[in-house]
Write a protein that holds these residues in place. Sequence first.
Motif, PDB file in Angstrom:
ATOM      1  N   PHE B  57       0.896  -1.297   0.095  1.00 25.20           N
ATOM      2  CA  PHE B  57       0.089   0.208  -0.053  1.00 25.20           C
ATOM      3  C   PHE B  57       0.994   1.197   0.075  1.00 25.20           C
ATOM      4  CE2 PHE B  57      -2.958  -3.061   2.367  1.00 25.20           C
ATOM      5  CZ  PHE B  57      -4.173  -2.773   1.675  1.00 25.20           C
ATOM      6  N   THR B  58       0.493   2.356  -0.673  1.00 25.87           N
ATOM      7  CA  THR B  58       1.096   3.481  -0.496  1.00 25.87           C
ATOM      8  C   THR B  58       0.846   4.265   0.774  1.00 25.87           C
ATOM      9  OG1 THR B  58      -0.723   4.885  -1.083  1.00 25.87           O
ATOM     10  CG2 THR B  58       0.820   4.004  -3.012  1.00 25.87           C
ATOM     11  N   MET B  59       1.738   5.197   1.521  1.00 28.51           N
ATOM     12  CA  MET B  59       1.302   5.883   2.872  1.00 28.51           C
ATOM     13  C   MET B  59      -0.121   6.451   2.663  1.00 28.51           C
ATOM     14  SD  MET B  59       3.100   5.058   4.903  1.00 28.51           S
ATOM     15  CE  MET B  59       2.315   6.142   6.240  1.00 28.51           C
ATOM     16  N   GLY B  60      -0.508   6.948   1.471  1.00 27.60           N
ATOM     17  CA  GLY B  60      -1.983   7.523   1.378  1.00 27.60           C
ATOM     18  C   GLY B  60      -2.799   6.559   1.388  1.00 27.60           C
TER      19      GLY B  60
END
Lengths: 510, 80
Positions: B57-60
Amino acid sequence: MSLVSAPFLAFILLVTLIYYVIPGKVRHIWLLIVSIAFACFGGFYTIFFVALSAVTTYIGGKFAGAGRKPLARNISCIATVVFNLALLCLVKFYGVMDVIAEDLNSFFGMNEFMLYAVPIGMSFYTLQMTGYVLDCRWERISPEKSFIRYLLFATYFPYLTSGPMNTYADLSARLRSVSEVSFSITRLKEGAIRIAWGFLKKLVIAERAATVVNSVYGDHNTYTGVYVLLGVICFAIQLYADFSGCMDVVLGVSHLLGIDLPENFNSPYLARSIREYWQRWHSTLGSWLRDYLFYPLLKTSLFIKIGDKARKAFGKKKGKKVPVYLAMLVLWFAVGYWHGGVWKYIIGSGLLHCFYIVTGMMAEPLFEKIRKPLKADKAYFQVFRVLRTFILVLLGFVFFRSSNVPDAMDMFLAVGRSGGAAFDIQGIINMGMGLPDLIVLISGTALLAAVDIYKFRPDDNEEPKSVLALIDRGGVIAAWAVFVLLVIIVLVFGKYGLGYDSGAFIYARI
Amino acid sequence: MNKQEVFDKLNEVFRDVFDDEDITVTENTTASDIEDWDSLEHINLIVAVERSFGIKFTMGETTGLKNVGEMADKILEHLG
């Protein structure tokens, strides 16, 4: 220009008046002009450093955003964040510009070639702007195309001196909709009441509590025993009334303009645990550090590896907590360091709280066992938890307010020291607090406590009960009467006026 | 992998992370529905989900997912 001053009120009046007279589509330009003007009031260096951060983060964010080469994105993001954080540390904590100013002065042989002071709000705007760059890198947002719009996000004057810290997604959406804001009497009333309440907290409560605090912390030999406890409690009152009063002014002003900023306080002294306290006290700092430091740290491969190893060594349940404890150590060091880069903050607002939370987590299985026999769901136990949490917070505040760590230790020792002034009403009056002052301070604090108890909801995620809604129940006239009453209280009981210089907001110096 | 299979696998991950065999997640499950799902456990969960599906997952996404339904959609997106 202090947020609690007549010039600031005049400034707000002018800003709001023109804001509602000019066409909606140029309002953001007006806000930008007044924000830059406001920063200029903070001195040449303030506007210079704000501009430096705004330009570097704008460019950094552009190259850190989606659609570019990963390496370039990483370099741009890291370089911008490191540059801005290093600038904050050097300028704010290590006084580098002071040294440069001194060197230049002696080089040119003039005493006043360059006078230097720390730019206002640097700790706040630096975090807000570096958050923007990280958001671009992590694709939470797309980089802003318009520099004008970005500059307004970066310099928006209500938040600039003391926060609350905003995310780009939230604040930019609000700033974009300023063209549609129409003037409303309700908003004027709500904003005015909130600003007056902020003035009351600062000028009537905080400034009076400060008299006791300054006496006790200034002289640990005269003021011993009960005086020390009084001083410590008064500082908790002062700091809360000061910082949350400042936020009331900031949020009230922004509300007048139809731009609602996030709340920073939610009845913090009624928290039942230290973790809950940090969700209720300066919560925009807490969420910033959670989203931009704590989570990213736990997601690094190093911390994941540590977690794997710890699980093998200590078992699944205990093992998975190890990386959390380590990340907490970093997080709390950062919280403390951010407050001023010296040990009294690193301990008092950082590591001490880390110790509370980590030992609390470690002792959780034990707490689990004793909860039932102690009847922990009963009201008395909740009151005990509130008091215990408040006392733990007070211990941290002793470090926060003392000049340095040894001084804080001396404060603790002074509780048991004898031979100081006798604790009686005359002793308190000798601090510069007459009986009327004492009565005003106690009544003001009682009012503040009553408001917080009314607002309090046990679930800190829940919207607190609105005092404004309560006032509104009495009708429009009653609401304006409350406003007039607050103003009268400030005018009669506030500590201000010729010859009296109300101290700057504590957090405006942070 | 279809959505049902994603949810089946998510159930396994949730049960393992929160040590509770009775958990069954749905589209609308949020952190407030599961007692131990707080800000500290959140990252453990995210990392466990990433491992189980072999994605990142991206941090977003790590902090921005609204509910388990959105998490499942993102997983399907990452799996392509």
